[in-house]
Scaffold this active site. Structure first.
Site, PDB file in Angstrom:
ATOM      1  N   TYR A 158      18.773 -39.127  30.935  1.00  0.00           N
ATOM      2  CA  TYR A 158      18.835 -40.438  31.599  1.00  0.00           C
ATOM      3  C   TYR A 158      18.736 -40.228  33.103  1.00  0.00           C
ATOM      4  CZ  TYR A 158      20.808 -44.816  33.353  1.00  0.00           C
ATOM      5  OH  TYR A 158      20.998 -45.998  34.019  1.00  0.00           O
ATOM      6  N   GLU A 194      14.967 -47.189  36.390  1.00  0.00           N
ATOM      7  CA  GLU A 194      15.720 -46.530  35.327  1.00  0.00           C
ATOM      8  C   GLU A 194      14.761 -45.894  34.338  1.00  0.00           C
ATOM      9  OE1 GLU A 194      19.567 -47.942  32.899  1.00  0.00           O
ATOM     10  OE2 GLU A 194      17.720 -48.827  32.178  1.00  0.00           O
TER      11      GLU A 194
END
Ligand code: GDP
Ligand code: MN
Length: 382
Positions: free
Chosen positions: A107, A195
């Site tokens: 992530y 993101e």
């Protein structure tokens, strides 16, 4: 403004970030053609502005172009909903993307930390569909690296944060390079969020941004004509798209009282008063400071485009925005637009008396307080 995944990918690719090959399809035929060029080894991904598409059934892997096309057929026109978006969004487009083999899902994010007054890079070795759970249950698994506004991020800081996050050693250098490109894209495009989840490490040892979410600061859209055009395409509502074009802060709501006010706070207060009077507002609209007659006319026009509006409620606190200017704008607008709906106006502050005189002589309903205005509007909405 949030960008779709395919738009986000294009923006990142332009900054040199490795992303999978992919193209947008609006029907099964197009999906078939794209999937065939990839030998059928594709992932079909609903292009809707919400998180958790995977869990909602909006992301699926295939090894046959025909299956990918059949899935596209089912998906387009379907309403997808997730925990983050219970109301759901109807799928209009899909991204047909080359299927990536996954060894690890990481992530990565860059976002504005308002409390720290700084942009921050967030890194975790535990990416994938459960990152929200990781964030709440084991927040230490997400490592932060703040971006100095003067000199940005240094390689050694990134390397340290990446290692602390427990990223595979073979991915470290690639990740340093990817993050620097992401920071560049973030700054160049005036983003408030980038993101990448998952950021995939393939069995062959390559790091790829397999999903991308980018949000652009609305106040910077004037510097990015191409992105602003994308905003018009992606706006979920045609009136919101029109508002974006005129630079008007408008949000569609599901009630019947059209609201116009100056200052976001005053508009929010007006919405609350409408609710307290037992009705729902049809929209949020902030005309902004110093609104001239012409601007007010544009706003009235915009609000009345929503067919559910039965009453118009205008609430102005005159400061920089002079009350008489607003009153003139309202009178001009209803004349030009042939408005037949009842209009309740409350003007307070600079030149309020003059405003009252203009409004009353045009037979508009006036009120002395927000509460009174909301109650009158609610009564008129029936
Ligand atoms: P989201 O659920 O909206 O965040 O959509 P994602 O694009 O992140 O996809 C959800 C999940 O699907 C990912 O976490 C992966 O596990 C899986 N996935 C997506 N793309 C691929 C791919 O190209 N190959 C493989 N093997 N899995 C994928
Ligand atoms: Mn994702």
């Amino acid at each position: 403004m949030r960008l779709h995944e395919y738009q986000s990918r294009a923006l990142l690719a332009a900054a040199g970030v490795p992303v999978p090959k992919g193209e947008v399809a609006e029907n099964a035929q197009q999906a078939l053609a794209i999937a065939e060029t990839m030998g059928g080894n594709v992932v079909v991904k609903a292009q809707v502005l919400m998180g958790g598409r995977g869990k909602a059934g909006g992301v699926k892997l295939f090894d046959s172009a025909q299956d990918a096309a059949d899935f596209t057929q089912q998906l387009i026109g379907k309403r997808l909903s997730s925990v983050q978006n219970p109301g759901g969004i109807v799928v209009e487009k899909v991204l047909v993307s080359e299927k990536i083999e996954i060894e690890r899902e990481y992530y990565l994010a860059i976002l504005l930390d308002r409390a720290k007054q700084s942009d921050v890079v967030m890194i975790s070795a535990r990416g994938g569909v459960d990152i929200e759970q990781v964030a709440t249950e084991t927040p230490d698994a997400i490592v932060k690296c703040y971006i100095n506004p003067k000199w940005g991020v240094c390689d050694f800081e990134l390397r340290r944060a990446i290692k602390q996050a427990g990223i595979d050693s073979k991915a470290v250098s690639q990740m340093v390079s990817m993050i620097k490109k992401l920071v560049f894209a973030y700054e160049q495009n005036d983003a408030t969020l980038i993101e990448i989840n998952p950021c995939v490490l393939t069995p062959a040892g390559k790091l790829i941004a397999a999903d991308a979410k980018v949000t652009i600061d609305d106040n910077a859209l004037f510097r990015h004509a191409d992105l602003a055009a994308a905003a018009e395409q992606t706006a979920e509502d045609p009136i919101e798209a029109e508002a974006a074009k005129h630079g008007i802060a408008y949000v569609k709501l599901d009630g019947e009282i059209g609201v116009i006010g100056n200052g976001a706070g005053l508009v929010m207060l007006t919405l609350d008063e409408v609710a307290r009077a037992g009705k729902k507002a049809a929209n949020f609209l902030d005309v902004g400071g110093g609104a001239q007659a012409e601007r007010v006319r544009e706003c009235v026009d915009l609000v009345l485009k929503n067919p559910h509006v039965r009453v118009l409620l205008i609430n102005i606190f005159g400061g920089i925005t002079r009350g008489d200017e607003v009153a003139k704008g309202v009178v001009q607008a209803i004349g030009e637009l042939n408005v037949t709906l009842p209009i309740v106006v409350r003007v307070e502050g600079t030149n309020a008396a003059e405003a009252q005189r203009i409004l009353s002589s045009a037979n508009l309903i006036t009120a002395d307080s927000v509460q009174e205005a909301a109650e009158k509007a609610a009564a008129l909405a029936g």
